[in-house]
Design an enzyme around this catalytic site. Structure first.
Site, mmCIF file in Angstrom:
data_model
loop_
_atom_site.group_PDB
_atom_site.id
_atom_site.type_symbol
_atom_site.label_atom_id
_atom_site.label_comp_id
_atom_site.label_asym_id
_atom_site.label_seq_id
_atom_site.Cartn_x
_atom_site.Cartn_y
_atom_site.Cartn_z
ATOM 1 N N SER A 131 0.917 -1.210 0.078
ATOM 2 C CA SER A 131 -0.068 -0.072 0.030
ATOM 3 C C SER A 131 0.806 1.155 -0.072
ATOM 4 O O SER A 131 1.952 0.982 0.301
ATOM 5 C CB SER A 131 -1.024 -0.014 1.300
ATOM 6 O OG SER A 131 -1.600 1.080 1.453
ATOM 7 N N TYR A 144 -1.916 0.523 10.840
ATOM 8 C CA TYR A 144 -1.872 0.097 9.546
ATOM 9 C C TYR A 144 -0.512 0.584 8.771
ATOM 10 O O TYR A 144 -0.019 -0.340 8.033
ATOM 11 C CB TYR A 144 -3.018 0.720 8.847
ATOM 12 C CG TYR A 144 -3.482 0.201 7.306
ATOM 13 C CD1 TYR A 144 -3.365 -1.163 7.069
ATOM 14 C CD2 TYR A 144 -3.306 1.112 6.418
ATOM 15 C CE1 TYR A 144 -3.620 -1.697 5.706
ATOM 16 C CE2 TYR A 144 -3.457 0.698 4.917
ATOM 17 C CZ TYR A 144 -3.723 -0.845 4.634
ATOM 18 O OH TYR A 144 -3.815 -1.371 3.391
HETATM 19 P P1 NDP Z 1 -11.570 -5.933 0.958
HETATM 20 O O1 NDP Z 1 -11.843 -5.747 2.256
HETATM 21 O O2 NDP Z 1 -12.506 -5.673 -0.093
HETATM 22 O O3 NDP Z 1 -10.585 -7.370 0.946
HETATM 23 C C1 NDP Z 1 -10.040 -7.866 1.933
HETATM 24 C C2 NDP Z 1 -9.762 -9.423 1.323
HETATM 25 O O4 NDP Z 1 -8.802 -10.115 2.553
HETATM 26 C C3 NDP Z 1 -11.099 -10.085 1.802
HETATM 27 O O5 NDP Z 1 -11.480 -11.157 0.681
HETATM 28 C C4 NDP Z 1 -10.856 -10.893 2.976
HETATM 29 O O6 NDP Z 1 -11.763 -12.156 3.217
HETATM 30 C C5 NDP Z 1 -9.565 -11.264 2.908
HETATM 31 N N1 NDP Z 1 -9.255 -11.398 4.376
HETATM 32 C C6 NDP Z 1 -9.116 -10.448 5.345
HETATM 33 N N2 NDP Z 1 -8.723 -11.023 6.371
HETATM 34 C C7 NDP Z 1 -8.346 -12.330 6.177
HETATM 35 C C8 NDP Z 1 -7.797 -13.374 6.972
HETATM 36 N N3 NDP Z 1 -7.563 -13.433 8.166
HETATM 37 N N4 NDP Z 1 -7.733 -14.696 6.283
HETATM 38 C C9 NDP Z 1 -7.819 -14.755 4.937
HETATM 39 N N5 NDP Z 1 -8.584 -13.541 4.087
HETATM 40 C C10 NDP Z 1 -8.627 -12.449 4.808
HETATM 41 O O7 NDP Z 1 -10.092 -4.939 0.743
HETATM 42 P P2 NDP Z 1 -9.197 -4.678 -0.683
HETATM 43 O O8 NDP Z 1 -9.425 -5.508 -1.651
HETATM 44 O O9 NDP Z 1 -9.213 -3.365 -0.656
HETATM 45 O O10 NDP Z 1 -8.004 -5.280 0.202
HETATM 46 C C11 NDP Z 1 -7.224 -6.148 -0.367
HETATM 47 C C12 NDP Z 1 -5.561 -5.868 0.038
HETATM 48 O O11 NDP Z 1 -5.264 -4.563 -0.645
HETATM 49 C C13 NDP Z 1 -5.525 -5.630 1.684
HETATM 50 O O12 NDP Z 1 -4.218 -6.219 1.827
HETATM 51 C C14 NDP Z 1 -5.426 -4.284 1.558
HETATM 52 O O13 NDP Z 1 -4.377 -3.767 2.771
HETATM 53 C C15 NDP Z 1 -4.500 -3.567 0.231
HETATM 54 N N6 NDP Z 1 -4.957 -2.343 -0.179
HETATM 55 C C16 NDP Z 1 -6.122 -1.717 -0.339
HETATM 56 C C17 NDP Z 1 -6.371 -0.389 -0.502
HETATM 57 C C18 NDP Z 1 -7.608 0.239 -0.563
HETATM 58 O O14 NDP Z 1 -7.882 1.260 -0.602
HETATM 59 N N7 NDP Z 1 -8.646 -0.418 -0.899
HETATM 60 C C19 NDP Z 1 -5.116 0.667 -0.939
HETATM 61 C C20 NDP Z 1 -3.864 -0.200 -0.711
HETATM 62 C C21 NDP Z 1 -3.768 -1.596 -0.218
HETATM 63 P P3 NDP Z 1 -12.490 -12.753 4.034
HETATM 64 O O15 NDP Z 1 -12.997 -11.871 5.011
HETATM 65 O O16 NDP Z 1 -13.680 -13.535 3.570
HETATM 66 O O17 NDP Z 1 -11.429 -13.577 4.849
HETATM 67 C C1 8X3 Z 2 -5.015 1.663 1.952
HETATM 68 C C2 8X3 Z 2 -4.591 3.257 1.430
HETATM 69 O O1 8X3 Z 2 -4.169 5.446 1.877
HETATM 70 O O2 8X3 Z 2 -6.012 4.366 3.127
HETATM 71 O O3 8X3 Z 2 -3.979 0.850 1.853
HETATM 72 O O4 8X3 Z 2 -3.859 3.645 3.769
HETATM 73 S S1 8X3 Z 2 -4.745 4.189 2.620
#
Ligand code: NDP
Ligand code: 8X3
Length: 243
Positions: A131, A144
């Site tokens: 991220s 985070y």
């Molecule tokens: P979502 O919340 O839509 O998806 C998160 C996913 O992670 C879900 O499928 C959830 O599945 C899974 N997950 C969470 N905890 C667990 C666990 N303990 N075991 C297995 N699976 C898990 O968010 P995003 O798609 O945005 O996030 C995906 C990645 O991208 C993350 O690493 C996030 O930090 C990163 N990210 C997101 C950004 C954003 O702005 N959205 C920006 C930068 C990075 P379930 O709950 O079914 O287990």
């Molecule tokens: C998610 C992006 O800017 O909310 O990883 O931390 S930010």
């Protein structure tokens, strides 16, 4: 032979979009997450397979890995997210521990147990979803941002430790992507979550999936080390142009 990809956190957002796009370019995709019902419908759509996975639980991870083929070409370490936005003086230990367990230890743990299968493929590739929170900090974000900074350290260490092996390592660092991320961060508060993306065009999960697919479809000698990808309207984590 059909190439094999594993995507963690494939039940929503970036992970689900990545699984779809990997299937579109010909991968057989193994999906892992806790919400099996969602995984099963996605798996049916893309001719993949759905497996329960909690990356915070070592037994769940080893059980998950045992169901995978002996050779895995691509691992997308995507499972993760944020809990809360409280300042350090109000630090919530459960939030911090969960963020570390999921984003950092979870990623390293899945990689540890999958490594022999990646190596056996003769052409493995680990894509770590970091991220911009791994590159910057912002008030309220320490739990985070500390976890995502740690993801950077783990990612870079993989690259060093596997030097000389046929296993590529890529870190993808997105800015604001509209998924369930903010809903999870704010514990289901839809109003708070909506505000994060108000008056601006965030990235979509498909934008990030597109980047993952691009990275893994480069020739085997090309290692895309890191990609930082933000919406046009976002210059820094907290510097967002809103209309
Ligand atoms: P979502 O919340 O839509 O998806 C998160 C996913 O992670 C879900 O499928 C959830 O599945 C899974 N997950 C969470 N905890 C667990 C666990 N303990 N075991 C297995 N699976 C898990 O968010 P995003 O798609 O945005 O996030 C995906 C990645 O991208 C993350 O690493 C996030 O930090 C990163 N990210 C997101 C950004 C954003 O702005 N959205 C920006 C930068 C990075 P379930 O709950 O079914 O287990
Ligand atoms: C998610 C992006 O800017 O909310 O990883 O931390 S930010």
């Amino acid at each position: 032979m059909q190439k094999i990809a594993v995507v963690t956190g494939a039940s929503s957002g970036i992970g689900a979009a990545t699984a779809r796009q990997l299937a579109t370019v010909g991968f057989k995709v193994f999906l892992g997450a806790r919400r099996l019902d969602r995984l099963e419908s996605l798996a049916a759509e893309i001719s993949g397979t759905a497996h329960p996975l909690d990356v915070t639980d070592p037994i769940s991870v080893t059980t998950f890995v045992a169901q995978l083929p002996e050779q895995v070409h691509v691992l997308v370490n995507n499972a993760g997210g944020a809990f809360g936005l409280e300042p350090i003086t109000e630090l919530d230990e459960d939030h911090w521990l969960s963020m570390y367990q999921t984003n950092v230890l979870g990623l390293a743990r899945v990689t540890k147990y999958l490594f022999p299968r990646l190596e056996a493929s003769g052409n493995g590739h680990v894509v770590n979803i970091g991220s911009i929170a791994g590159l910057e900090t912002y008030p309220g974000g320490a739990g985070y941002t500390a976890a995502k900074h740690a993801v950077r350290a783990v990612n870079d260490t993989m690259r060093l430790e596997w030097f000389g092996k046929p296993i590529r390592v890529t870190e993808i660092d997105p800015g604001l992507v509209e998924t369930e991320f903010s809903l999870v961060r704010f514990d289901g508060d839809t109003e708070k979550a909506k505000k994060v993306y108000a008056g601006m065009q965030p990235l979509s999960a498909e934008d990030i999936a597109d980047t993952v697919v691009w990275a893994v479809t480069r020739p085997a000698h090309v290692n895309i080390d890191q990609i930082v990808i933000k919406p046009l309207a976002q210059a820094r984590a907290t510097m967002v142009h809103r209309t």
